[in-house]
Structures are given as C-alpha cells and as structure tokens.
Design a protein around this motif. Structure first.
Motif, PDB file in Angstrom:
ATOM      1  N   ASP A  97       7.701   0.202  71.867  1.00 47.78           N
ATOM      2  CA  ASP A  97       8.239  -0.608  70.771  1.00 47.78           C
ATOM      3  C   ASP A  97       8.184  -2.101  71.085  1.00 47.78           C
ATOM      4  OD1 ASP A  97       9.059   1.709  69.278  1.00 47.78           O
ATOM      5  OD2 ASP A  97      10.764   1.905  70.653  1.00 47.78           O
ATOM      6  N   VAL A  98       8.374  -2.433  72.364  1.00 52.87           N
ATOM      7  CA  VAL A  98       8.449  -3.841  72.783  1.00 52.87           C
ATOM      8  C   VAL A  98       7.665  -4.036  74.069  1.00 52.87           C
ATOM      9  CG1 VAL A  98      10.017  -5.711  73.504  1.00 52.87           C
ATOM     10  CG2 VAL A  98      10.781  -4.054  71.806  1.00 52.87           C
ATOM     11  N   MET A  99       6.978  -5.172  74.161  1.00 56.83           N
ATOM     12  CA  MET A  99       6.332  -5.577  75.411  1.00 56.83           C
ATOM     13  C   MET A  99       6.469  -7.091  75.516  1.00 56.83           C
ATOM     14  SD  MET A  99       2.246  -5.709  74.524  1.00 56.83           S
ATOM     15  CE  MET A  99       1.909  -6.735  75.938  1.00 56.83           C
ATOM     16  N   VAL A 100       6.023  -7.659  76.621  1.00 60.32           N
ATOM     17  CA  VAL A 100       6.034  -9.109  76.781  1.00 60.32           C
ATOM     18  C   VAL A 100       4.594  -9.616  76.790  1.00 60.32           C
ATOM     19  CG1 VAL A 100       6.547 -10.993  78.395  1.00 60.32           C
ATOM     20  CG2 VAL A 100       8.263  -9.234  77.961  1.00 60.32           C
ATOM     21  N   SER A 101       4.312 -10.583  75.896  1.00 58.04           N
ATOM     22  CA  SER A 101       2.983 -11.208  75.856  1.00 58.04           C
ATOM     23  C   SER A 101       3.152 -12.622  75.290  1.00 58.04           C
ATOM     24  CB  SER A 101       2.004 -10.380  75.022  1.00 58.04           C
ATOM     25  OG  SER A 101       0.677 -10.874  75.208  1.00 58.04           O
ATOM     26  N   ARG A 111      -2.532 -10.884  64.469  1.00 63.05           N
ATOM     27  CA  ARG A 111      -2.137 -10.949  63.056  1.00 63.05           C
ATOM     28  C   ARG A 111      -3.337 -11.315  62.186  1.00 63.05           C
ATOM     29  NH1 ARG A 111       3.217 -10.876  61.769  1.00 63.05           N
ATOM     30  NH2 ARG A 111       2.824 -12.009  59.830  1.00 63.05           N
ATOM     31  N   SER A 112      -4.165 -12.241  62.670  1.00 61.68           N
ATOM     32  CA  SER A 112      -5.345 -12.648  61.899  1.00 61.68           C
ATOM     33  C   SER A 112      -6.355 -11.510  61.773  1.00 61.68           C
ATOM     34  CB  SER A 112      -6.005 -13.875  62.535  1.00 61.68           C
ATOM     35  OG  SER A 112      -6.686 -13.528  63.730  1.00 61.68           O
ATOM     36  N   LEU A 113      -6.265 -10.560  62.728  1.00 63.06           N
ATOM     37  CA  LEU A 113      -7.170  -9.399  62.710  1.00 63.06           C
ATOM     38  C   LEU A 113      -6.547  -8.204  61.972  1.00 63.06           C
ATOM     39  CD1 LEU A 113      -8.458  -9.594  66.402  1.00 63.06           C
ATOM     40  CD2 LEU A 113      -9.729 -10.207  64.330  1.00 63.06           C
ATOM     41  N   GLY A 114      -5.327  -8.394  61.466  1.00 60.01           N
ATOM     42  CA  GLY A 114      -4.706  -7.327  60.668  1.00 60.01           C
ATOM     43  C   GLY A 114      -3.572  -6.575  61.323  1.00 60.01           C
ATOM     44  N   ALA A 115      -3.342  -6.794  62.633  1.00 61.04           N
ATOM     45  CA  ALA A 115      -2.239  -6.112  63.322  1.00 61.04           C
ATOM     46  C   ALA A 115      -1.000  -6.984  63.218  1.00 61.04           C
ATOM     47  CB  ALA A 115      -2.597  -5.864  64.782  1.00 61.04           C
ATOM     48  N   LYS A 116      -0.058  -6.616  62.362  1.00 60.63           N
ATOM     49  CA  LYS A 116       1.094  -7.472  62.092  1.00 60.63           C
ATOM     50  C   LYS A 116       2.160  -7.330  63.186  1.00 60.63           C
ATOM     51  CE  LYS A 116      -0.690  -9.280  58.423  1.00 60.63           C
ATOM     52  NZ  LYS A 116      -1.306 -10.609  58.555  1.00 60.63           N
ATOM     53  N   LEU A 117       1.948  -8.082  64.254  1.00 59.97           N
ATOM     54  CA  LEU A 117       2.908  -8.131  65.351  1.00 59.97           C
ATOM     55  C   LEU A 117       3.778  -9.374  65.192  1.00 59.97           C
ATOM     56  CD1 LEU A 117       0.533  -7.251  68.339  1.00 59.97           C
ATOM     57  CD2 LEU A 117       1.879  -5.683  66.921  1.00 59.97           C
ATOM     58  N   GLN A 118       4.899  -9.414  65.913  1.00 61.63           N
ATOM     59  CA  GLN A 118       5.744 -10.607  65.917  1.00 61.63           C
ATOM     60  C   GLN A 118       6.215 -10.931  67.333  1.00 61.63           C
ATOM     61  OE1 GLN A 118       8.497  -9.758  62.463  1.00 61.63           O
ATOM     62  NE2 GLN A 118       7.735 -11.766  61.826  1.00 61.63           N
ATOM     63  N   PHE A 119       6.656 -12.171  67.499  1.00 65.50           N
ATOM     64  CA  PHE A 119       6.962 -12.743  68.808  1.00 65.50           C
ATOM     65  C   PHE A 119       8.373 -13.326  68.796  1.00 65.50           C
ATOM     66  CE2 PHE A 119       7.246 -16.576  71.410  1.00 65.50           C
ATOM     67  CZ  PHE A 119       6.565 -16.284  72.587  1.00 65.50           C
ATOM     68  N   TYR A 120       9.128 -13.080  69.886  1.00 64.34           N
ATOM     69  CA  TYR A 120      10.436 -13.703  70.037  1.00 64.34           C
ATOM     70  C   TYR A 120      10.526 -14.258  71.465  1.00 64.34           C
ATOM     71  CZ  TYR A 120      15.361 -14.688  69.612  1.00 64.34           C
ATOM     72  OH  TYR A 120      16.560 -15.350  69.560  1.00 64.34           O
ATOM     73  N   PRO A 121      10.888 -15.536  71.644  1.00 62.08           N
ATOM     74  CA  PRO A 121      10.853 -16.177  72.969  1.00 62.08           C
ATOM     75  C   PRO A 121      11.555 -15.391  74.076  1.00 62.08           C
ATOM     76  CG  PRO A 121      11.257 -17.819  71.283  1.00 62.08           C
ATOM     77  CD  PRO A 121      11.320 -16.488  70.584  1.00 62.08           C
ATOM     78  N   TYR A 122      10.876 -15.296  75.205  1.00 66.78           N
ATOM     79  CA  TYR A 122      11.383 -14.586  76.383  1.00 66.78           C
ATOM     80  C   TYR A 122      11.564 -15.551  77.557  1.00 66.78           C
ATOM     81  CZ  TYR A 122      10.933 -11.832  80.696  1.00 66.78           C
ATOM     82  OH  TYR A 122      11.113 -11.320  81.949  1.00 66.78           O
ATOM     83  N   SER A 123      10.555 -16.400  77.791  1.00 66.22           N
ATOM     84  CA  SER A 123      10.646 -17.326  78.920  1.00 66.22           C
ATOM     85  C   SER A 123       9.758 -18.541  78.707  1.00 66.22           C
ATOM     86  CB  SER A 123      10.236 -16.627  80.215  1.00 66.22           C
ATOM     87  OG  SER A 123      10.212 -17.553  81.290  1.00 66.22           O
ATOM     88  N   SER A 124      10.281 -19.691  79.114  1.00 64.83           N
ATOM     89  CA  SER A 124       9.466 -20.908  79.088  1.00 64.83           C
ATOM     90  C   SER A 124       9.070 -21.315  80.505  1.00 64.83           C
ATOM     91  CB  SER A 124      10.220 -22.064  78.405  1.00 64.83           C
ATOM     92  OG  SER A 124      11.335 -22.448  79.178  1.00 64.83           O
ATOM     93  N   ALA A 125       9.237 -20.394  81.466  1.00 64.94           N
ATOM     94  CA  ALA A 125       8.773 -20.663  82.830  1.00 64.94           C
ATOM     95  C   ALA A 125       7.249 -20.706  82.805  1.00 64.94           C
ATOM     96  CB  ALA A 125       9.265 -19.578  83.782  1.00 64.94           C
ATOM     97  N   LEU A 126       6.701 -21.841  83.192  1.00 67.62           N
ATOM     98  CA  LEU A 126       5.251 -22.026  83.140  1.00 67.62           C
ATOM     99  C   LEU A 126       4.720 -22.358  84.524  1.00 67.62           C
ATOM    100  CD1 LEU A 126       5.105 -24.226  79.909  1.00 67.62           C
ATOM    101  CD2 LEU A 126       4.378 -21.842  80.099  1.00 67.62           C
ATOM    102  N   GLY A 127       3.418 -22.252  84.660  1.00 66.70           N
ATOM    103  CA  GLY A 127       2.770 -22.563  85.923  1.00 66.70           C
ATOM    104  C   GLY A 127       2.762 -24.056  86.201  1.00 66.70           C
TER     105      GLY A 127
END
Length: 310
Positions: A63-67, A76-92
């Motif tokens: 149901d949920v993964m992190v990406s 979404r542009s290809l037709g797979a209606k996924l959504q995103f909710y912020p998990y982390s702003s830790a960046l390299g």
C-alpha cells in the motif's frame, strides 16, 4: 512480518528495505506501540531494492513505499495515479577529504568527482544545473566516476577521489571520519530558487486507495510523525536502533542521528509543492525525457493534501 496487531486494527502493507531509514522508524513504532495506538496493523513487505518497492506497489502487493516526487509525477503522466507525502528532506552533499584544497564548488573543475546513482541521479542533475548558473559545466570540466553508493564511499575513504556526491547517510558516515561537507544539496537547491529544505523522498501510495482510506492514511501519517518526534528528541532511542543503522561506531551513529533529525519535514505541503514544481522544471531541462518522460511540468496531483493542518 507483522509489526503489531490490535482489536479490529486495519492493516496497512508497507514496503521497506531492511537497511533503509524507514526500517528505523518502523522499529520505533513497534517498540513504542504506536501502531496499536493508531489502531493499525503494519504488515512489512521486505524489499531487496527500491525498484522492488515500485514493482510491489504497481502490482498491488504493497500500500505504501518510500520514493521521490519526480518518479511519482512521471508515473502520473504515464497513467499510474500515485501520490506523494513528504517523508524526509535529508539530502546528500558534496564531500571532500579533511585537508583538501577544494574550498568551493567551482574548485571541482578538473577534479575527480564520484557520483552515486548514475548519470541521471537527481542530485547530480541539480548540482550540474546550479553550477551552470556560474558558467561551469561540471560534466565536461571534471572527471566523473559513477557507481553504487557504498563502493564510492569506500573509494572516497581510501583517498581515490577528490570529491564525492553521495546519499545523505554515506555522507554522514564520511563526516564521522573527519571528511568535510563542501556543500549540502540544500545549499545547491537554494541556489536554484528553492525557498527551504525540500523533501525529495516521501511516502508513495495509489491515489484511489488513499481516497478510499483517508482516515487510515491520516492515522498512518500521525503515527510516523510520532515516531519521528521520538527519534528527534531521544538519544537513547538511537542507541536502541543502532544495530539497524549499520553504524560502525558511536560517532557514525551520532552523525546519522543529527542528519536524520535535520531532515524531518516541517513545512506546509503548499511550500513543498511550490519548490518541487520549480525543481521539476530544472530536472526536466537537465535530465530530459530519460528522467521525466514527456511531462515537463510536475503533475498537479502529485502531492497528497488530505491531512488536516497541512
């Protein structure tokens, strides 16, 4: 693997890598009974790689993964209606050896730079875009070595590279060894117009599933926020999850702890989305179709916005 069960608890299937930061949060959720408190049963779908998570989500096995949001927008542009909710702003970050003569990003010209994740890694594309503003074409003016994050971190530690751009946890481990943070990706993104620390990675789920399970999603988000708050305030909790982090010593664990804490999202969704829209245009310009497909703008439904108070 069941994280917890409760009377009439609703099950949510979470795809997670054994070694990923999500596994750290799930351990905190389990040890503090946050799942029971939220009346949720967390079914962990263990993954060998991030790609496996994408497959599990597409196949309806999780149901949920992190990406990241560029991938969600592309799907979404290809037709797979996924959504995103912020998990982390830790960046390299761009890391250099302790005694390196490299003082600014412009000094990377002519140097040997290790880049984790390949030619269309998003941090690498954004770094190139930021330096082009100063008339520097890093790709052609430096010697670039691509590779897997652990391999490049090892090469950096062995002195084989002048600098490296790697994922945040590998950078934190280098920091613990005395390596210097030349520039964090948050600094690079600010140069490109980002107004604050942006969560590049987030919880990803199917839009139809989220719409049908709004209360479940809200409880899941509240539960993970509580786990993050524990990790933000309790040093003892880090000692408890230390084996999961793979940290070789206390200084590495503390570096993981400090950078993880910095990366806890604290901004309104509208601000996150505004920065994502701006940076997506940059990625589309630099990465082209190979990265974003035919969509040159962030899909307007990419960010999930049904959590009260966001």
């Amino acid at each position: 693997m069941q994280v917890g069960t409760a009377c009439n608890a609703e099950t949510i299937r979470v795809a997670s890598q054994k070694t990923g930061t999500l596994a750290w949060e799930l351990a905190v959720i389990r040890s503090h009974g946050l799942d029971k408190k939220a009346n949720l049963s967390i079914d962990v779908v263990e993954l060998a790689s991030p790609e496996a998570g994408k497959i599990a989500l597409r196949a309806g096995n999780a149901d949920v993964m992190v990406s990241d949001w560029p991938w969600v927008s592309r799907e979404r542009s290809l037709g797979a209606k996924l959504q995103f909710y912020p998990y982390s702003s830790a960046l390299g970050a761009v890391m250099v050896p302790p005694a390196s003569p490299i003082k600014t990003l412009a000094d990377l010209k002519g140097r040997k730079l290790a880049v984790a994740g390949g030619a269309i890694d998003k941090s690498w594309l954004l770094l190139q875009a930021a330096l082009k503003l100063d008339g520097i074409d890093l790709k052609s003016q430096s010697s670039i070595v691509y590779g897997a994050p652990p391999l490049l971190a090892a090469k950096m530690a062995d002195g084989e590279m002048d600098a490296s751009l790697n994922y945040w946890n590998f950078c934190a481990a280098l920091e613990a060894k005395g390596f210097r943070r030349l520039a964090g990706m948050e600094d690079v993104l600010a140069k490109l117009g980002s107004k604050g620390r942006i969560a590049m990675v987030g919880y990803v789920f199917d839009e139809a599933w989220a719409t049908a399970n709004k209360d479940l999603v809200a409880r899941f988000i509240a539960m993970t926020r509580e786990a993050k708050q524990i990790l933000a305030t309790s040093d003892a909790e880090w000692d408890a999850i230390a084996p999961l982090t793979g940290a070789q010593d206390a200084s590495t664990l503390h570096a993981y702890r400090d950078r993880y804490r910095e990366g806890i999202p604290r901004r309104p969704i509208a601000d996150e989305e505004a920065d994502a829209r701006l940076l997506y245009r940059v990625l589309a310009q630099v990465g082209g179709r190979e990265l974003v497909g035919s969509a040159t703008e962030l899909d307007p439904g990419t960010f999930y916005q049904a959590i009260p108070g966001d």
